[in-house]
Structure formats: structure tokens, C-alpha cells
Write a protein that holds these residues in place. Structure first.
Motif, mmCIF file in Angstrom:
data_model
loop_
_atom_site.group_PDB
_atom_site.id
_atom_site.type_symbol
_atom_site.label_atom_id
_atom_site.label_comp_id
_atom_site.label_asym_id
_atom_site.label_seq_id
_atom_site.Cartn_x
_atom_site.Cartn_y
_atom_site.Cartn_z
ATOM 1 N N GLY A 26 0.793 -1.230 0.000
ATOM 2 C CA GLY A 26 0.000 0.000 0.000
ATOM 3 C C GLY A 26 0.822 1.275 0.000
ATOM 4 N N ILE A 27 2.043 1.236 -0.488
ATOM 5 C CA ILE A 27 2.843 2.471 -0.584
ATOM 6 C C ILE A 27 2.672 3.041 -1.990
ATOM 7 C CG2 ILE A 27 5.172 3.440 -0.531
ATOM 8 C CD1 ILE A 27 5.888 1.434 1.641
ATOM 9 N N GLU A 28 1.918 4.129 -2.053
ATOM 10 C CA GLU A 28 1.566 4.739 -3.345
ATOM 11 C C GLU A 28 2.819 5.073 -4.154
ATOM 12 O OE1 GLU A 28 -0.773 8.257 -2.762
ATOM 13 O OE2 GLU A 28 -1.716 8.110 -4.741
ATOM 14 N N GLY A 29 2.819 4.643 -5.396
ATOM 15 C CA GLY A 29 3.930 4.967 -6.287
ATOM 16 C C GLY A 29 5.043 3.938 -6.298
ATOM 17 N N SER A 30 5.037 3.013 -5.341
ATOM 18 C CA SER A 30 6.124 2.025 -5.307
ATOM 19 C C SER A 30 5.896 0.921 -6.331
ATOM 20 C CB SER A 30 6.269 1.406 -3.919
ATOM 21 O OG SER A 30 7.184 0.323 -3.981
ATOM 22 N N THR A 31 6.961 0.613 -7.048
ATOM 23 C CA THR A 31 6.915 -0.428 -8.083
ATOM 24 C C THR A 31 7.462 -1.763 -7.565
ATOM 25 O OG1 THR A 31 9.089 0.301 -8.865
ATOM 26 C CG2 THR A 31 7.161 1.273 -9.931
ATOM 27 N N MET A 32 7.583 -1.876 -6.253
ATOM 28 C CA MET A 32 8.169 -3.097 -5.669
ATOM 29 C C MET A 32 7.130 -4.202 -5.536
ATOM 30 S SD MET A 32 10.407 -3.438 -2.169
ATOM 31 C CE MET A 32 9.254 -4.181 -1.014
ATOM 32 N N VAL A 33 7.520 -5.414 -5.929
ATOM 33 C CA VAL A 33 6.638 -6.572 -5.804
ATOM 34 C C VAL A 33 6.576 -6.989 -4.329
ATOM 35 C CG1 VAL A 33 6.283 -8.978 -6.501
ATOM 36 C CG2 VAL A 33 7.253 -7.334 -8.139
ATOM 37 N N VAL A 34 5.377 -7.185 -3.804
ATOM 38 C CA VAL A 34 5.227 -7.602 -2.405
ATOM 39 C C VAL A 34 4.737 -9.044 -2.257
ATOM 40 C CG1 VAL A 34 4.941 -5.273 -1.483
ATOM 41 C CG2 VAL A 34 2.915 -6.569 -2.228
ATOM 42 N N ALA A 35 4.330 -9.661 -3.355
ATOM 43 C CA ALA A 35 3.980 -11.092 -3.297
ATOM 44 C C ALA A 35 4.082 -11.695 -4.688
ATOM 45 C CB ALA A 35 2.568 -11.298 -2.749
ATOM 46 N N MET A 36 4.623 -12.901 -4.746
ATOM 47 C CA MET A 36 4.537 -13.750 -5.948
ATOM 48 C C MET A 36 3.968 -15.066 -5.433
ATOM 49 S SD MET A 36 7.995 -13.123 -8.250
ATOM 50 C CE MET A 36 9.209 -13.873 -7.155
ATOM 51 N N ALA A 37 2.896 -15.551 -6.076
ATOM 52 C CA ALA A 37 2.239 -16.752 -5.554
ATOM 53 C C ALA A 37 1.537 -17.488 -6.682
ATOM 54 C CB ALA A 37 1.241 -16.375 -4.472
ATOM 55 N N ARG A 38 1.473 -18.810 -6.540
ATOM 56 C CA ARG A 38 0.900 -19.632 -7.610
ATOM 57 C C ARG A 38 -0.091 -20.621 -7.020
ATOM 58 N NH1 ARG A 38 6.020 -20.673 -5.477
ATOM 59 N NH2 ARG A 38 7.040 -22.012 -6.996
ATOM 60 N N ASN A 39 -1.203 -20.799 -7.715
ATOM 61 C CA ASN A 39 -2.201 -21.764 -7.234
ATOM 62 C C ASN A 39 -2.176 -23.063 -8.037
ATOM 63 O OD1 ASN A 39 -3.645 -21.187 -9.612
ATOM 64 N ND2 ASN A 39 -4.729 -19.493 -8.617
ATOM 65 N N GLY A 40 -1.178 -23.198 -8.924
ATOM 66 C CA GLY A 40 -1.075 -24.410 -9.739
ATOM 67 C C GLY A 40 -1.695 -24.221 -11.109
ATOM 68 N N THR A 41 -2.451 -23.140 -11.267
ATOM 69 C CA THR A 41 -3.054 -22.788 -12.553
ATOM 70 C C THR A 41 -2.546 -21.401 -12.971
ATOM 71 O OG1 THR A 41 -5.025 -24.059 -11.954
ATOM 72 C CG2 THR A 41 -5.246 -22.458 -13.766
ATOM 73 N N ASP A 42 -2.673 -20.434 -12.038
ATOM 74 C CA ASP A 42 -2.263 -19.055 -12.292
ATOM 75 C C ASP A 42 -1.072 -18.678 -11.429
ATOM 76 O OD1 ASP A 42 -4.762 -18.715 -13.742
ATOM 77 O OD2 ASP A 42 -5.704 -18.594 -11.744
ATOM 78 N N PHE A 43 -0.229 -17.824 -11.998
ATOM 79 C CA PHE A 43 0.850 -17.203 -11.234
ATOM 80 C C PHE A 43 0.421 -15.760 -11.026
ATOM 81 C CE2 PHE A 43 5.561 -17.436 -10.355
ATOM 82 C CZ PHE A 43 5.686 -16.160 -9.830
ATOM 83 N N GLY A 44 0.428 -15.286 -9.782
ATOM 84 C CA GLY A 44 0.008 -13.919 -9.516
ATOM 85 C C GLY A 44 1.049 -13.128 -8.765
ATOM 86 N N ILE A 45 1.100 -11.833 -9.042
ATOM 87 C CA ILE A 45 1.925 -10.945 -8.218
ATOM 88 C C ILE A 45 1.057 -9.810 -7.682
ATOM 89 C CG2 ILE A 45 4.141 -11.411 -9.370
ATOM 90 C CD1 ILE A 45 3.801 -8.725 -10.874
ATOM 91 N N GLN A 46 1.494 -9.298 -6.537
ATOM 92 C CA GLN A 46 0.921 -8.061 -5.993
ATOM 93 C C GLN A 46 2.071 -7.076 -5.845
ATOM 94 O OE1 GLN A 46 -0.865 -9.981 -2.450
ATOM 95 N NE2 GLN A 46 -2.859 -9.289 -3.223
ATOM 96 N N VAL A 47 1.749 -5.783 -5.985
ATOM 97 C CA VAL A 47 2.778 -4.753 -6.018
ATOM 98 C C VAL A 47 2.461 -3.694 -4.953
ATOM 99 C CG1 VAL A 47 3.900 -3.025 -7.507
ATOM 100 C CG2 VAL A 47 3.124 -5.213 -8.477
ATOM 101 N N ALA A 48 3.515 -3.149 -4.343
ATOM 102 C CA ALA A 48 3.313 -2.193 -3.246
ATOM 103 C C ALA A 48 2.393 -1.048 -3.646
ATOM 104 C CB ALA A 48 4.670 -1.646 -2.783
ATOM 105 N N GLY A 49 2.540 -0.546 -4.871
ATOM 106 C CA GLY A 49 1.789 0.641 -5.278
ATOM 107 C C GLY A 49 0.437 0.361 -5.890
ATOM 108 N N THR A 50 -0.006 -0.901 -5.898
ATOM 109 C CA THR A 50 -1.284 -1.206 -6.549
ATOM 110 C C THR A 50 -2.256 -1.934 -5.614
ATOM 111 O OG1 THR A 50 -0.356 -3.238 -7.456
ATOM 112 C CG2 THR A 50 -0.296 -1.298 -8.880
ATOM 113 N N GLY A 51 -2.053 -1.780 -4.312
ATOM 114 C CA GLY A 51 -3.005 -2.357 -3.359
ATOM 115 C C GLY A 51 -3.061 -3.867 -3.425
ATOM 116 N N ASP A 52 -4.274 -4.406 -3.270
ATOM 117 C CA ASP A 52 -4.419 -5.854 -3.174
ATOM 118 C C ASP A 52 -4.691 -6.530 -4.511
ATOM 119 O OD1 ASP A 52 -3.896 -5.852 -0.474
ATOM 120 O OD2 ASP A 52 -6.016 -5.571 0.073
#
Lengths: 474, 474
Positions: free
Chosen positions: B299-325
Motif C-alpha cells: 500500500g505504498i503509493e507509487g512504489s513499483t516493488m513486488v510484495v507477493a509472488m504466488a501460484r495456485n497451480g493454474t495461475d501465477f500472480g503478483i501483488q505490487v506495493a503501489g497497486t493495493g491488493d
């Protein structure tokens, strides 16, 4: 960039290695002269018809040994050590020539055995020699780190080569700092040793025997060494992973056997904390495992392989496969390294301990490439650590395939120091070591890097040459 | 040889590094083009006035966290998980799209919770959705390796950042092979899970609490991570030293508290053997420690840092500091690696698990240089392992000074994946991973190396660019 077709590199250095890693052909040109005055002996030993086969046999015999922990027992029981008999590290030495840390350990040992009430009161006893005697650990199939003092009541690890039943022995490790093996003998040192004799030793014995009786078998010390070399330990001054694996292997049995052995949960917890809090605990298993392997190569006629390197704090001695039990000795050197607290080079005693048995077997200083974090403890740089392992291949007979170094693409550690190669290249075995205070009673002052005195290798070579000459029909 | 005055080197490779090690000046020329179609978004994000400071804050917040083990408790208690609620690894997914190993783990979990008697009977339950629901671990401050299935009765490690009181959670590790997290659900899998719930979890809870009550404090998970990175672990697929240090820290308390907790010596010994016999046990502490650190940067506005990389066996997902959840997802890839027994590439499911949180935090695949022995488990070569850590520095915001790599002269691990740098260089984060069988019920088939699907980074970049544009007064 364009790839160079060939590179000529003088001497061994990291750049050559790096280029090799890129698969560029490298021609090594070794300009090192042989050690002065060794030319004739080198030629004589090179011409010895027994040499090649003897060295192959020596190396193979050593590599064939697997060490297991089969018992823990008092020295009086397993070494037949009597009241007043003291073992010490290194080659034989009389009290008059002993260094401070060896004196301190002997004085503390005398108090531990009840020969005197106060360690200081032991000095006249050793000066007179009445009722006390000194003998190297190595002469009783044992090894001892630093001063290496063993007294009858101390508990020993008992290691066995399962194929032959041969055994070696080492005391239990006390930890770092103010400890007997570094020459300290303050009351807390003796209190700790008494606890080790009353609780730790008996509890470990019960656990080791309970593992064996329960079918889990003896602890596989060689196997732990194999693993720890892939976990940042070089098994001389880093034994963290080894200690933790020993704890893993013994802790279930310690829990299960404690009640029958007369100990409660608090004793077990204290023993677990003591071992877990002492990153060097496994050293005292690594050392006798190395001796067990090297002893298999003793007495092989014509072999130029070193089977022991050991220091008593005054003299550095080596024994060689082809020269029986003779020691070749010279003055122990001062290590170059890092100091604890306010201590400095003037506080350090020369090199001491049987622990150079690890380097003799191809680990310790010879395996520093696999334990680069050790430079924070013994000094030097990471490239030095990598280069040291590479350099030791120049003076060894082979590699130990069991003990591989991941970062060197799983190359085996350099194993089996060849007296001829040392004399021919002038490269001395690299040892890393703790440093004891030179004044009796002080304890540890640092850790560093050291080599044997150069002259002991030409001495040994000369004897090998003489023995070869005596065998040759004239 | 003569020293070259300068070398021009195109791209990152080991030869350049080797030359640098010899202190020869090297000019790196990076010819990699940005990912296709990202030029405008890269420019927009580069021009975002918030970006630099936001990324500094994100990295600092993450590095500031220390994780301690403060409790062990059932998921029903600490996550409020109700009967029929199932957590899983990776981004959100509905049953219809789940892969075999996730299905297998959900089926086994349903049987564990008594929703069905036979795991196979759970299929219609999940198809109908009646009384069951799926939710990502990440949405409940948790992480789960592989399938990552968590059910109410499973016991969880509770990690806390002592400075803020924030907490994260992870289940207890079952070992390798036929285990629920790899999609196996045979009777022995459920028997093991029941023992973990009846004995292991409660005993660990008692030990963790007893340490805290006794003044030894919570286990310092971040401290163990620091040490294990100097002991050949990269804390994703090698957790040997970490597991042993956890055992060292908990075993005395396990012995002391067992009676009061209602367990006997045999229970303690079995728990010690189970943990000591599972080199991956610490993974389930490394993962929530990484999440705890990364969550500090959410939740840090403007940050381009990845805060999660996770896979459910079908999809690979990332979340980024500046883009919420928001999750940015693409198809999970197949790993390239080594297979167990007779299994081969056709048996493997695509990439699965929350364990890529380790790479997100700068360890795992990013720290392979410190764990070269891992190539025997996940494939690749030792030079590759060294090069991978070096390469990851090209896409990260900084280094973690706490997590240093001895063989790279104690350089910190590459930390804080920058979406911009990934898009600009085309270098994808390197993950090492276990491989689950693609058929529900099979379990582990191998381990290998994998990357995220490339397209998720331009997706995230595009959103960052849009958010930056929305903030800019027109």
C-alpha cells in the motif's frame, strides 16, 4: 567480447581459475623452486620403486575408513589412563619446554584429578616429575584440540571404523574462551569439566548406547562430515552444522534414555543447551574421525604421505606413512589472524593442538573454499579461502570424493599431503587454528592462519630417501 | 601474463565477474531490449515523482522487519477459519479451474476435517460449493507451500514483528514425498496430519510459550535466516541448517514443558525425530517471515516493488506495493529440473505454492549463490547458481545487509523486485521450486527452476502507469 584462444598464467591464482571456469584453455607454468637442499632427496624418493604404489595404498586405505561414534567413556576406562598420567597434544615434550597454555591445562588437569587442590600448586609436582607423566595423545590412539590435555576422569568420544574395529578417541569439547584446552584453569573451568564428567559424559554414553541397542546404530560421523562440508563448515574452526546434526542424531535418544540413566528433564535440557550453544562441539568428533582415517595409512613402506600433523605449543611435528612412528619436528609458528577483545599478537602462544589432523585429512584449512564465512573468524579474504583449497591440491596425492566442495563444482577436498610435493613446490599446508594466550591461565585470545615450520618436510624427505636407499640393492 | 587495461563485456556473465574480481575495470553494455510494448508505461512510471521515495520507503520498511516465532496454534483459533473454509496458495481461484495437486489437497483437507469420510467423496462437495469456500492464504495474512491448503484444525506457526505486533501465519511442514501440500491424500497422509494436530502442534506451542515465559524469548526467525544463508541454505528448497537451528532453539523447552503439556518422553523423541528428519521443516517459518517483511511495504503509493509472488497451480500472480491488493496473473509455468524415481516432465503440474514469497524477499532462487549444493536437488550448474544471484541484482531495488552471501564476499542478497526493472531488462525473477504431480493424489514428482509468466509484469506496470497518470494534474 572475443574469447581468447589461450592464456598463459604463471603461478596459481584466481584469475587462472576464473578463465578455466569459462573453458578457455590455460597453461599453468609453475616457477616455484624446490625447497633448498632437497634436490638429491627428491630424486632419490622419486626413484623409489615402492613410492607410487605405496602412496596409492596409503590414500586408498585412508579414504576407505568410515568413522562411527560407538561409545562415550572415561579415559581411565578406554585408554587405561592411570592417576598421574597426562596426555597432551603434539609430539612428545618435557615439562621444562612446555608453553604457557599446555602448562595451564596440565595444572588444571592436576586439580581436576585431585592431585592438588589449587592448580597453581601443581607446578612443583610437574617440575619434580614425581607421580606424574606426560605422553602425546597420538601415542594412545587419541587426539586433543589445543593443549589436548586428557586426564583419567575425562570422558572421551569413542570412534570406530566398522570394517576393521579400529578405534580412536577424543575428549568432549568445552566451548570457547576460558576453557582448559586453551590453558585456562579458573574455578569455573573446573566446575564445567566436573559437570561434563558427572552429567554430560554419562548422558551421552547412555544416548549413544541406547541408539545402538534400539537399532538406530552408532552416529555416522563420516556422514555428518560429508554433509557439513556442504553447509559452510570446514570442520576445524567451523563446526556449526556438524554440531547441530550431532544434536539431531542424539537428542531423541537423550530424551528416551535419561530416566534410566538417572537424569531428569533439567539435565537433558542443560545438555542440549550446552551442545547447541557450542558451535565447536563437533570438532572433537571431526578430529578422531580424521585420525581414524589417517591411522589406516600408517606404516606403509615407501609412502610419502603425512599421517599426522600436531603441535604441543612449542614444537610442530609430523609423522609420515613410510617412516613409522618417528616425529619430524620444528618450532611451532605464530598464527596470523583476528584477536578477541583487547588481545593482540603479543598475547598469543605459538600454534598448538592435535587439531591439524583435520588438515592432514583434507578438511579444515584445506576445505576453506566450502566455508568462506570462516574468514570472519580466522581472518583472510574470501578469494584467499577459495585459493587456499585450490593451492592445497598442488601438494596432495588426491581428492576425497566423499568430501566435496559445492562451490568448486563438487570437487573433492585435497587429501593426503605428500612430503615430496611439499618439498618440490615449497607450498606449505595451510592450517586454520584457534590461538591460545601464551600465559598459563588466560584461555583463548583469537583465531588465525598458520603453517608448519618449513624445515620439517625436508627432514622427513631425507629419512624417506635414506630408507629408500637402504632398500635398494647396491 | 600482462593485465588487460580494460575489457568490454556484453551482457552479464561469469567471465565479467571473474575479471572484476581481479580488479580489472569492466564496462558492462546491456543490450537487452525492454519487454515489448512497455516503453510508454516505463516512461510514465519513470517520470512519476512519487516513485523514487516510495521505493526507498518500501525497501526500508521491508528490511526493518524482524520475525519472531511467538506461538503455534490451530488455524480456527488464529485465523478464525470456520468449518468448510479452505485456504489455498496463490491468487484466488474457483474449483473448476484448480489443478490436480490443489484438488488433491482440498480433498484430503475435507477428509481431515470430517466433511467426508473418503477424500474422493469430496469432489461433489467442491463442485456444488455447498458449505465449502476457497480463499487465498495471502488474504488471511498467511502463506502455504505448494497447494497451501489450510483447514481449521491445522496448526499454524504464528510469527510477529516485535516492533509493530503485526503477525503472519503458516502451517507446519509435513516433509517431502506423499504429503498433502503436494496433492497426496492417502491414509498415511491423513494419519500424519492427525499426529501433527494431536502431538506436534500442541507440543511446539507448549515449547514456544515455555521459552517466552522462561525468559529465553520467542525464537528469532530472522536471525536463523541470517545464519542459514551462511550454511548452504537458500531457505526455499534448502532449509537444512535452518531446521537444525530451530531444533536447537526448541528442543530444551520441548523436554522441559512436555510433562505439563501432557506428553511423555516418547512423544518428545518422536517430535524431535520428525523435525530432525525433515530438512524442509524450517521452510514454513522462512515463508511467513518473508511475508511479514513484505507486508510492511504494502500500500505504498507509487512504489513499483513486488510484495507477493504466488501460484495456485493454474495461475501465477503478483501483488505490487503501489497497486493495493490487486493480483496480476498469468498462466503458471512448468519447472525445468530433476525428477524423483520414474517421474518425468509429463507428470509435473505447473508451478504451485506461496513459497515464491522467499524469492520476493530476496532469498530462495535469489540466494542460490550461497547454496550451490542445491543444484543437486533443483538442477542447473554451480556457475548458474552463482550467476543467478548476480543477475537478480539487475531487477531489484537493493540488497539485504542482514542476509549476506559469504562466497560473494558477503554481498547482501538482491532484494525488492522492481516491476520497472523487470520490464526494462526482460530479466524474470528466478524461482526454485518443488514439483507436484499433476494428478490429484500423486504427491511430489521432482524439483526444479521456473520463472513467472513474463506478461504479468507489463500488466502491473501498466496499472502503475495509469495510477501515476491519475495523480498527475493535467
Amino acid at each position: 567480447m572475443s574469447t581468447p584462444a589461450a592464456v598463459v598464467n604463471v603461478g596459481a591464482d584466481l584469475f587462472a581459475e576464473a578463465v578455466e571456469d569459462q573453458a578457455v584453455p590455460v597453461t599453468r607454468v609453475d616457477w616455484r623452486p624446490p625447497m633448498e637442499g632437497t634436490e638429491a632427496d627428491l630424486a632419490a624418493v622419486a626413484a623409489d620403486p615402492l613410492r607410487r604404489t605405496a602412496n596409492e595404498r596409503a590414500l586408498a586405505a585412508m579414504l576407505d575408513v568410515t568413522a562411527t561414534l560407538v561409545d562415550v567413556a572415561p579415559a581411565s576406562e578406554v585408554l587405561g589412563l592411570q592417576r598421574g598420567e597426562f596426555l597432551h597434544a603434539g609430539p612428545p615434550i618435557a615439562w621444562e619446554r612446555t608453553s604457557g597454555p599446555l602448562r595451564g591445562a596440565l595444572m588444571g588437569g592436576a586439580a581436576l584429578e585431585g592431585l592438588v587442590d589449587d592448580p597453581e600448586a601443581a607446578v612443583p609436582l610437574f617440575e619434580s616429575g614425581t607421580g606424574v607423566s606426560l605422553e602425546p595423545c597420538h601415542h594412545r590412539s587419541a587426539v586433543g584440540p589445543m593443549a589436548g590435555v586428557v586426564t583419567p576422569s575425562m570422558w572421551m568420544f569413542v570412534l570406530e571404523d566398522q570394517a576393521t574395529g579400529r578405534r580412536t578417541y577424543c575428549s568432549l569439547n568445552e566451548g570457547l574462551g576460558k576453557v582448559l584446552r586453551y590453558g585456562a584453569y579458573a574455578p569455573e573451568v573446573l566446575t564445567r569439566l566436573r559437570w561434563m564428567g558427572d552429567v554430560l559424559g554419562p548422558l551421552l554414553r547412555a544416548a549413544v548406547r541406547s541408539r545402538i541397542d534400539g537399532g538406530a546404530g552408532p552416529v555416522d560421523v563420516t556422514g555428518i562430515l560429508t554433509q557439513m562440508l556442504q553447509m559452510g563448515d570446514e570442520a576445524h574452526n567451523r563446526n556449526r552444522a556438524g554440531t547441530l546434526m550431532l544434536l539431531r542424531d542424539l537428542s531423541p535418544a537423550m530424551v528416551l534414555c535419561s530416566e534410566e540413566a538417572g537424569f531428569d528433564g533439567a539435565d537433558v535440557a542443560e545438555a542440549l543447551r550446552f551442545i547447541g550453544g557450542n558451535d565447536h562441539f563437533f570438532l572433537n568428533l571431526a578430529m578422531p574421525a580424521c585420525k581414524l582415517a589417517l591411522d589406516a595409512a600408517r606404516g606403509i613402506e615407501g609412502s610419502t604421505m603425512v599421517v599426522a600433523m600436531a603441535r604441543n605449543g612449542t614444537d610442530f611435528g609430523i609423522q609420515v606413512a613410510g617412516t613409522g612412528d618417528e616425529w619430524f619436528t620444528g618450532p611451532a609458528q605464530l598464527a596470523d589472524g583476528l584477536f578477541l577483545g583487547d588481545y593482540g599478537p603479543d598475547d598469543a602462544n605459538p600454534d598448538i593442538g592435535d587439531s591439524a589432523i583435520t588438515e592432514t585429512a583434507g578438511i579444515g584449512g584445506f576445505a576453506m573454499a566450502t566455508a568462506p564465512a570462516i574468514v570472519r573468524f580466522v581472518g583472510g579474504s574470501v578469494p584467499d579461502a577459495l585459493a587456499t583449497t585450490r593451492r592445497m591440491h598442488e601438494i596432495t596425492l588426491g581428492e576425497n570424493p566423499r568430501w566435496s566442495v559445492p562451490v568448486l563444482e563438487f570437487q573433492g577436498t585435497p587429501t593426503g599431503i605428500d612430503v615430496s610435493k611439499v618439498c618440490r613446490t615449497g607450498i606449505l599446508p595451510q592450517i586454520n587454528t584457534g590461538m591460545a594466550g601464551k600465559v598459563a591461565g588466560v584461555g583463548q585470545v583469537g583465531a588465525g592462519l598458520v603453517t608448519p615450520p618449513a624445515e620439517i618436510f625436508p627432514q622427513a624427505l631425507s629419512r624417506l630417501a635414506a630408507l629408500a636407499a637402504a632398500r635398494t640393492p647396491s
